[in-house]
Design a protein around this motif. Structure first.
Motif, mmCIF file in Angstrom:
data_model
loop_
_atom_site.group_PDB
_atom_site.id
_atom_site.type_symbol
_atom_site.label_atom_id
_atom_site.label_comp_id
_atom_site.label_asym_id
_atom_site.label_seq_id
_atom_site.Cartn_x
_atom_site.Cartn_y
_atom_site.Cartn_z
ATOM 1 N N VAL A 120 0.844 -1.207 0.000
ATOM 2 C CA VAL A 120 0.000 0.000 0.000
ATOM 3 C C VAL A 120 0.869 1.244 0.000
ATOM 4 O O VAL A 120 0.623 2.203 -0.755
ATOM 5 C CB VAL A 120 -0.948 -0.014 1.212
ATOM 6 C CG1 VAL A 120 -1.675 1.310 1.334
ATOM 7 C CG2 VAL A 120 -1.944 -1.158 1.080
ATOM 8 N N ARG A 121 1.906 1.274 0.813
ATOM 9 C CA ARG A 121 2.773 2.448 0.873
ATOM 10 C C ARG A 121 3.497 2.668 -0.478
ATOM 11 O O ARG A 121 3.638 3.806 -0.929
ATOM 12 C CB ARG A 121 3.784 2.302 2.007
ATOM 13 C CG ARG A 121 3.183 2.559 3.390
ATOM 14 C CD ARG A 121 4.265 2.590 4.467
ATOM 15 N NE ARG A 121 3.726 3.010 5.754
ATOM 16 C CZ ARG A 121 3.568 4.282 6.115
ATOM 17 N NH1 ARG A 121 3.923 5.252 5.276
ATOM 18 N NH2 ARG A 121 3.086 4.596 7.293
ATOM 19 N N GLN A 122 3.961 1.567 -1.064
ATOM 20 C CA GLN A 122 4.636 1.714 -2.349
ATOM 21 C C GLN A 122 3.669 2.208 -3.423
ATOM 22 O O GLN A 122 4.040 3.010 -4.293
ATOM 23 C CB GLN A 122 5.235 0.372 -2.773
ATOM 24 C CG GLN A 122 6.082 0.451 -4.052
ATOM 25 C CD GLN A 122 7.283 1.350 -3.880
ATOM 26 O OE1 GLN A 122 8.046 1.203 -2.937
ATOM 27 N NE2 GLN A 122 7.433 2.328 -4.770
ATOM 28 N N TYR A 123 2.398 1.774 -3.334
ATOM 29 C CA TYR A 123 1.410 2.229 -4.317
ATOM 30 C C TYR A 123 1.215 3.730 -4.231
ATOM 31 O O TYR A 123 1.278 4.458 -5.241
ATOM 32 C CB TYR A 123 0.079 1.493 -4.100
ATOM 33 C CG TYR A 123 -1.049 2.087 -4.911
ATOM 34 C CD1 TYR A 123 -1.954 2.979 -4.326
ATOM 35 C CD2 TYR A 123 -1.198 1.781 -6.262
ATOM 36 C CE1 TYR A 123 -2.977 3.542 -5.081
ATOM 37 C CE2 TYR A 123 -2.214 2.330 -7.004
ATOM 38 C CZ TYR A 123 -3.104 3.212 -6.408
ATOM 39 O OH TYR A 123 -4.101 3.776 -7.155
ATOM 40 N N PHE A 124 0.979 4.250 -3.029
ATOM 41 C CA PHE A 124 0.749 5.699 -2.903
ATOM 42 C C PHE A 124 2.037 6.493 -3.126
ATOM 43 O O PHE A 124 1.982 7.647 -3.570
ATOM 44 C CB PHE A 124 0.139 6.018 -1.542
ATOM 45 C CG PHE A 124 -1.296 5.610 -1.424
ATOM 46 C CD1 PHE A 124 -1.678 4.547 -0.616
ATOM 47 C CD2 PHE A 124 -2.278 6.259 -2.142
ATOM 48 C CE1 PHE A 124 -3.001 4.168 -0.517
ATOM 49 C CE2 PHE A 124 -3.603 5.884 -2.047
ATOM 50 C CZ PHE A 124 -3.974 4.828 -1.242
ATOM 51 N N ALA A 125 3.192 5.895 -2.841
ATOM 52 C CA ALA A 125 4.445 6.571 -3.162
ATOM 53 C C ALA A 125 4.601 6.743 -4.674
ATOM 54 O O ALA A 125 5.034 7.791 -5.159
ATOM 55 C CB ALA A 125 5.625 5.780 -2.596
ATOM 56 N N ASP A 126 4.229 5.717 -5.428
ATOM 57 C CA ASP A 126 4.280 5.821 -6.881
ATOM 58 C C ASP A 126 3.270 6.834 -7.395
ATOM 59 O O ASP A 126 3.544 7.600 -8.330
ATOM 60 C CB ASP A 126 4.015 4.454 -7.521
ATOM 61 C CG ASP A 126 5.136 3.478 -7.257
ATOM 62 O OD1 ASP A 126 4.897 2.258 -7.412
ATOM 63 O OD2 ASP A 126 6.245 3.920 -6.901
ATOM 64 N N LYS A 127 2.082 6.863 -6.775
ATOM 65 C CA LYS A 127 1.033 7.777 -7.234
ATOM 66 C C LYS A 127 1.399 9.231 -6.956
ATOM 67 O O LYS A 127 1.145 10.121 -7.774
ATOM 68 C CB LYS A 127 -0.305 7.439 -6.564
ATOM 69 C CG LYS A 127 -1.066 6.314 -7.222
ATOM 70 C CD LYS A 127 -1.500 6.719 -8.618
ATOM 71 C CE LYS A 127 -2.230 5.601 -9.323
ATOM 72 N NZ LYS A 127 -2.589 5.964 -10.704
ATOM 73 N N PHE A 128 1.994 9.489 -5.793
ATOM 74 C CA PHE A 128 2.234 10.872 -5.370
ATOM 75 C C PHE A 128 3.680 11.295 -5.586
ATOM 76 O O PHE A 128 4.071 12.381 -5.148
ATOM 77 C CB PHE A 128 1.868 11.031 -3.894
ATOM 78 C CG PHE A 128 0.450 10.618 -3.580
ATOM 79 C CD1 PHE A 128 0.132 10.094 -2.340
ATOM 80 C CD2 PHE A 128 -0.550 10.751 -4.521
ATOM 81 C CE1 PHE A 128 -1.167 9.710 -2.055
ATOM 82 C CE2 PHE A 128 -1.843 10.365 -4.240
ATOM 83 C CZ PHE A 128 -2.169 9.833 -3.000
#
Length: 916
Positions: A549-557
């Motif tokens: 989850v953290r890697q997903y939002f890091a990629d998004k933002f």
């Protein structure tokens, strides 16, 4: 009265001044209204960190004008910052004009490097300037673990004498850790030296050979190991041969090495580049994980004392060759006729292969005895030789007369640096026997001096070429099959679209890495969740889910996995709108569970199974609402214009083919003989007529007529439209003196196969026999033929040119998908225009629009009149004759209005003219 006149002059002058002022204001008003904002200039750099020797791109960006003169860089301190112009590009963004001037900048010393305001002249007179900019240039790390040295094999030499330059890079660090290498050797790009070819054979076959970027070129270097003072070094070494061009003391500028190094412990093993692939990287970029070091090494400055060549004892025709040489010559044959070519091979030997790089035979045109007795068809060029201490050259000479007894001796002057004296390498003459030419023309006798006789071969334009009797003569022939044309037109754009689809992710990652991570964040999340589902332990599964989850939002933002908080995520998701609160709560639950597991005294017990099931659905729904960061850079434009044009040409070609096929397959009255039998019998009659044409012309004429009837039956009754068959029909008509129908048959054959040289020659000869001589091509026609010169190339040549240019167009678009430059845009536009030009030319040829005439007079004599009746006056004082070509404009009753090639119009009986 004088006062009145003076007032009138004043009023006239004032009125004229006001009118001019109003006109100028009217002309200037649109210019002011076109852009209310004055032009501005800014200085943009592509990096935030600056190191000595590390180049970066500096762009002078002008907005509001595209008429810009480059700035004056004389006030720039070159000792601190070196600038080289890359390109200049006019811009147009959202209707606003702009201009960009790009430079390659290299900091030369550490400290503050100030770029003063750069003044630019825009719109022909307005001066604008950029704001000053200060760069903090740091010195890369100087380490004893990375060393660079440049060594000369000798410190004293003569002008033109080859000297070996050794460049040695020693590294105590593993070579696999170097992410990028930038090596610059100023001596290799200095105008004081000439660079000789390598004399040690193919460097790629050497043991430990690898490719190394040196001074913007690739050089093959050797890799080995050495121990110096108890320290083991990896050694990368290469040699180049340089030859000084000027005398005096030359101090070499130091070679520099700039490299970035990543310790191997910071690499995952699968990410370690395989040696020597790391030398292919030419960028310096902070890796996503781990740290890296930038190392800088500089060599010493060796000096070379260059002595001039002595003036005493210099032989004639000395051309600056330095070394010690001997030569030998041989010829491919010793007995020839006048005009026969002789291949001469000269081999240059040297005890020191180092000297062979600059060796070249004397120019044949400078040797008077060769020039007087032989024609020189081609200069010397390199030939293969298996001897390591020699180099071979060959040339072709042609004897002019039969008095020649030998190929003359050759001399090669040189200067020997070891003995400090000049020498001449000589090869003895080679005896040959030259016989007179077998045939001599009258022109040879008239233009010769009685001794030098030459046989000049001149093509004879009289007569027609023989019949085509091969079985393929009954089938339509085209140089390039239709399947190839369809492949040229349709396969390339299809392959280009497949290429774009296959490289979409790669291109996006190159243009905007953040956008690529954002776009493919969901795919990466699903892969991470697949690993989390395989975890049996709840703690390990929760840790894997949190990481996903953290890697997903890091990629998004565009941030780091642990550099954002739950509140930041919630704020962005709530502001996005349209996201179900249940999905947000699912994501928040992951952050709460992770926080509870780390800091709470009584951690929350997670329902891992439910979380594994609901979390992918929640993230998928969130991803659909968030979208991904769009790439700001424009995609390369793909013009569909040439594709539609070529498809139109293909349709025309296909229609033409279909019509021909329908004609071939049309059903006529059946005959007892096959087409092949009729064709063979017609050629038998033609051959029989040829044999008796000299003895019995009357009977031969009857046989030619019967042969023509047989060929005509195949073309009309059987509907066979083949160029070779029509050429045979034209030949039969020519033998019966029916020039009109012969030209008609040749024109029809040429329409089917425009590249058939035999048909072209026969048509040219038949036209020369036509009695009516019309004026030659007008000036306008000559200008058109000059301007559109490509249209007059052979059909198959134009088709081949179109295929190559069309392929270049799509290949350029494929390259532009990864890289944009002015040269590529010019190449794309040029390929587009040329492909359209050749497309139009091919369409015109296929449809016959370029033919001024579409009919031929087949009557022996045709009386042209000024109207469609015998009551009208004659149009010309003499009748028109068989073979005169024209264009049918209209038909009325039994008459046809035609236009001759010179532009004259008249009416002819319909049965006297036949359309092609």
């Amino acid at each position: 009265m004088r006062t009145i006149h003076t007032k009138q002059k004043i009023w006239k002058s004032a009125s004229l001044f006001i009118a001019v002022a109003v006109l100028a204001m009217g002309l200037a008003a649109p210019a002011r209204g076109a852009s209310d904002r004055p032009p501005t200039a800014a200085l943009v750099v592509d990096t935030q960190s600056f190191f000595v020797g590390k180049s970066f791109t500096m762009t002078v960006l002008v907005k509001g004008s595209d008429i810009v003169e480059p700035p004056d860089l004389s006030g720039l301190d070159n000792s601190s910052l070196a600038l080289n112009l890359i390109d200049e590009t006019a811009l147009n963004e959202n209707g606003e004009k702009g201009y960009a001037i790009r430079y390659k900048a290299i900091p030369m010393k550490p400290g503050a490097a100030t770029i003063p305001p750069l003044k630019l002249l825009v719109n022909g007179g307005l001066v604008i300037s950029t704001a000053p900019k200060t760069l903090d240039v740091r010195m890369p790390e100087m380490s004893s673990k990375v060393r660079l040295s440049v060594e000369l094999a000798k410190r004293r030499c003569y002008v033109g004498e080859p000297v070996v330059l050794n460049v040695i890079w020693r590294s105590a660090l593993p070579l696999n850790g170097f992410r990028a290498v930038r090596l610059d050797v100023p001596a290799l790009r200095s105008d004081k030296f000439g660079i000789r070819s390598d004399y040690t054979g193919d460097p790629l076959r050497r043991r430990g050979a690898t490719s190394l970027p040196v001074s913007n070129m690739r050089i093959i270097a050797a890799v080995s190991k050495a121990v110096v003072n108890g320290v083991q070094y990896n050694v990368v070494r290469f040699k180049k041969i340089i030859a000084p061009k000027i005398p005096g003391k030359i101090v070499l500028d130091p070679a520099t090495l700039l490299c970035s190094y990543i310790p191997l412990k910071n690499f995952r093993r699968r990410n370690i580049p395989k040696y020597p692939a790391f030398f292919n990287n030419n960028f310096f970029k902070q890796p996503e994980t781990g740290k890296y070091n930038i190392f800088f090494a500089k060599s010493e400055r060796p000096a070379l004392q260059v002595d001039p060549l002595p003036a005493d004892g210099k032989p004639a025709h000395f051309d600056g060759l330095v070394g010690e040489f001997s030569i030998s010559t041989k010829v491919d044959r010793t007995a020839v006729n006048v005009g026969d070519p002789i291949t001469v091979t000269m081999t240059i030997h040297s005890p020191n292969p180092l000297f062979l790089g600059g060796a070249y035979p004397p120019e044949l045109a400078d040797i008077q005895v060769v020039k007087n007795n032989f024609n020189i068809t081609e200069p010397w060029f390199h030939a293969d030789t298996k001897e390591p201490d020699s180099i071979a050259f060959t040339a072709t000479i042609i004897p002019k007369h039969d008095a020649i007894k030998a190929v003359p001796a050759f001399d090669l002057p040189y200067f020997n640096p070891d003995t400090k004296s000049y020498g001449v390498a000589s090869a003895p003459p080679i005896p040959i026997t030259v016989e007179p030419a077998e045939m001599v023309t009258v022109s040879d006798v008239e233009t010769s001096d009685g001794k030098t006789l030459k046989n000049i071969v001149i093509p004879n334009r009289e007569g027609i070429r023989g019949n085509d009797v091969s079985p393929t003569a009954l089938s339509r022939h085209r140089e390039i099959p239709w399947e190839w044309i369809f492949a040229i037109v349709l396969a390339q754009p299809a392959l280009f679209l497949l290429f774009l689809a296959a490289t979409a992710k790669m291109r996006l990652a190159r243009r905007d890495p953040a956008a690529a991570r954002s776009k493919y964040a969901l795919a990466n999340f699903r892969g991470a969740m697949a690993e989390a589902r395989r975890e049996r332990d709840s703690e390990a599964a929760l840790s894997a889910i949190e990481k996903a989850v953290r890697q997903y939002f890091a990629d998004k933002f565009d941030t780091l996995p642990f550099a954002h908080t739950k509140d930041e995520v919630v704020s962005v998701l709530e502001n996005a709108g349209g996201i179900d609160e249940r999905h947000i709560e699912t994501v928040v639950l992951v952050y709460n569970l992770a926080y509870s597991r780390r800091f709470a005294e009584s951690p929350i017990e997670p329902d891992i199974k439910t979380l594994k099931r609901t979390l992918p659905k929640a993230v998928s729904a969130i991803d659909a609402e968030l979208g991904w960061k769009k790439v700001l850079r424009k995609r390369p434009a793909i013009s569909a214009l040439p594709l539609f044009a070529i498809l139109a040409a293909t349709v025309l070609f296909t229609n033409d083919t279909a019509s021909a096929t329908s004609a071939d397959s049309a059903v006529f009255q059946p005959a007892s003989r096959t087409d092949a039998e009729i064709f063979a019998h017609a050629n038998q009659l033609f051959d029989k007529a040829n044999k008796m044409a000299l003895e019995n012309p009357g009977q031969a004429g009857e046989l030619y007529s019967q042969s023509a009837l047989e060929f005509q039956f195949l073309t009309r009754s059987r509907g066979i439209r083949a160029p070779s068959l029509l050429m045979d029909l034209g030949n039969a008509y020519m033998m019966t003196s029916d020039t009109g129908r012969a030209i008609l048959a040749y024109r029809r054959a040429l329409k089917l196969d425009p590249s058939n040289s035999a048909v072209k020659d026969n048509l040219e000869y038949a036209r020369s026999l036509v009695m009516d001589k019309l004026p030659k091509r007008s000036l306008i026609d000559s200008i058109v033929a000059t301007v559109f010169f490509w249209h007059y190339l052979p059909y198959d040549v134009r088709l081949a040119c179109f295929a190559a240019i069309y392929a270049a167009f799509w290949l350029t678009l494929a390259v532009m998908a990864f890289r944009q430059s002015r040269k590529l845009r010019w190449t794309r536009n040029a390929a587009l225009l040329l492909s359209l030009a050749f497309t139009a030319s091919l369409i015109v040829s296929e449809t016959g629009l370029d033919a001024k005439t579409n009919a031929v007079i087949v009557a022996e004599k045709a009386l042209a009149r000024k109207g469609p009746s015998n009551i009208y006056a004659v149009a010309f004082t003499t009748p028109l004759h068989s073979g005169t070509e024209c264009r049918v404009l209209e038909k009325k009753d039994d008459w046809a209005r035609v236009k001759l090639a010179n532009g004259d119009e008249c009416w002819l009986p319909l049965n006297s003219v036949e359309e092609i």
